[in-house]
Design an enzyme around this catalytic site. Structure first.
Site, PDB file in Angstrom:
ATOM      1  N   CYS C  15       0.636  -1.232   0.033  1.00 57.87           N
ATOM      2  CA  CYS C  15       0.197   0.182   0.379  1.00 57.87           C
ATOM      3  C   CYS C  15       0.282   1.123  -0.581  1.00 57.87           C
ATOM      4  O   CYS C  15       1.516   1.049   0.521  1.00 57.87           O
ATOM      5  CB  CYS C  15      -1.178  -0.286   1.277  1.00 57.87           C
ATOM      6  SG  CYS C  15      -2.792  -1.573   1.003  1.00 57.87           S
ATOM      7  N   ASP C  16       0.521   2.341  -0.347  1.00 58.73           N
ATOM      8  CA  ASP C  16       0.731   3.650  -0.720  1.00 58.73           C
ATOM      9  C   ASP C  16       0.488   4.752   0.184  1.00 58.73           C
ATOM     10  O   ASP C  16      -0.046   4.163   1.530  1.00 58.73           O
ATOM     11  CB  ASP C  16       0.642   4.303  -1.663  1.00 58.73           C
ATOM     12  CG  ASP C  16      -0.604   4.892  -1.838  1.00 58.73           C
ATOM     13  OD1 ASP C  16      -1.544   4.966  -1.449  1.00 58.73           O
ATOM     14  OD2 ASP C  16      -1.263   5.025  -3.500  1.00 58.73           O
TER      15      ASP C  16
END
Lengths: 140, 140, 140, 140
Positions: C15-16
């Site tokens: 995830c960012d």
């Protein structure tokens, strides 16, 4: 319309057992190139731009790549990125990747300017792209 | 003390032009394995655990791997993860990676329980690991 | 026609900074899922299959994803993969990704069976997909 | 002894939900930096160097990083890489990563010059680092 060009040296770890670029890497480069284009246009990092214009992100609706010629460790590839069209909320990004004079692949992203719903901050919704941002692309 | 074991099938894209696992991938698996161990111990996702105990993260102080035998696309490797020592704020994680009965590599992480400074939320500081979390590792 | 389904637990590192899956990861999962489908069909790893049929790879002509709903750390997503059409050399792969009952995204790959040119082993060329491989997909 | 310095702009996709660099990325940068140092020393790509000297690779025995200060999307970090010691077959690489004047982290790799066993090409074995390669590091 504004474009952004960068040279990427293909690293050993970008390549797979066939010795060519593992294709998800191209999408990593596309994502970063789209952000770098907005940075170049607005003179702000993505985080600052989102803060200033109350944006939540450049949501991705679609990503696509059409592959012509593979690249290998040690190759220098040139990624040229531009917005080909702004609509009300959505916009279209094109990435042209060349190895020397040869077209290696093309990438396309459809993205959406989104904001947070004040009544429900976890819920994102599309919103018109701020005019100032759009205007910032009309530079040479 | 609690341990967590998972099997990872090495994928084509995990490997480099020499045909063996590109080594940063092991650290991806170590990071995920450490989080999975805390999930197993506490019965909560990392985000829920941080929220409940007012934590900011499991900050990494040091990461290390000692490589014995390379792995290739198609191999199934077994990653066994445990905390080898809890100190006041810091703790030590060990990852033992086997291919069948052969020790392929070992990984080590030193991490720190951190909280946010109420006076300056951007600044993290070490804090004693909550006793409840620590106690949750004393299950079989 | 044969399909392959696998569950992927979204990890923290997938995830960012917006807390959602960094989109190139989906293409990593698509690439691995396509290979796993061929493994399921033929009962061989990709490397063995290429060796047996004198193939050079499943060259990618186009990759595309259409995003509906974002996923976050801790989500379990289900990736169902099938070949939707075999042509002479090329074939079309579809990945349907669900989060529970919700369609999260769809992926599409156009690939090509390739062999090495005996006169020039560095040069790949398209070739008819071996009938045995194609037939192996006609299992339930 | 020769060193190689490069600036890396931290991209959005290099960062995790806490907004800081996902730590395996540093090892990707270390691996590429070690290869770039050998390219700078020898004037050859890794593949050409291995071919010329009949090498099979720069096998990794150990990798380690000690983290001081986290980095975020938009940061420019400077990675300076040098070999701190050559032994007969093994050598030690150090990566010093700075953010401005601040030491952000340090990385260490222990690697081994390997060749293929002519009697069993699948089996790698350590071999003395070719003197020409070693000598190429004695430039300013």
């Amino acid at each position: 319309m504004l474009s952004n060009t960068r040279i990427i040296r293909v690293q050993w770890g970008d390549c797979d057992p066939a010795g060519i670029v593992y294709y998800p890497r191209y999408f990593e480069w596309f994502d970063a190139s789209s952000i770098l284009l907005f940075e170049k246009a607005t003179g702000m990092t993505k985080i600052r731009m989102l803060e200033k214009y109350n944006g939540a992100g450049l949501a991705l609706l679609e990503a696509r790549a059409v592959f012509k010629v593979a690249s290998q460790y040690g190759d220098d590839i040139q990624v040229e990125t531009r917005v080909t069209e702004f609509r009300r909320s959505s916009f279209f990004v094109q990435h042209t990747v060349k190895k020397g004079d040869v077209l290696a692949l093309e990438g396309f992203e459809t993205r959406l300017w989104t904001t947070r719903d004040p009544a429900d901050p976890m819920h994102l919704k599309s919103a018109p792209m701020p005019g100032e941002i759009r205007a910032s692309f009309n530079r040479t």
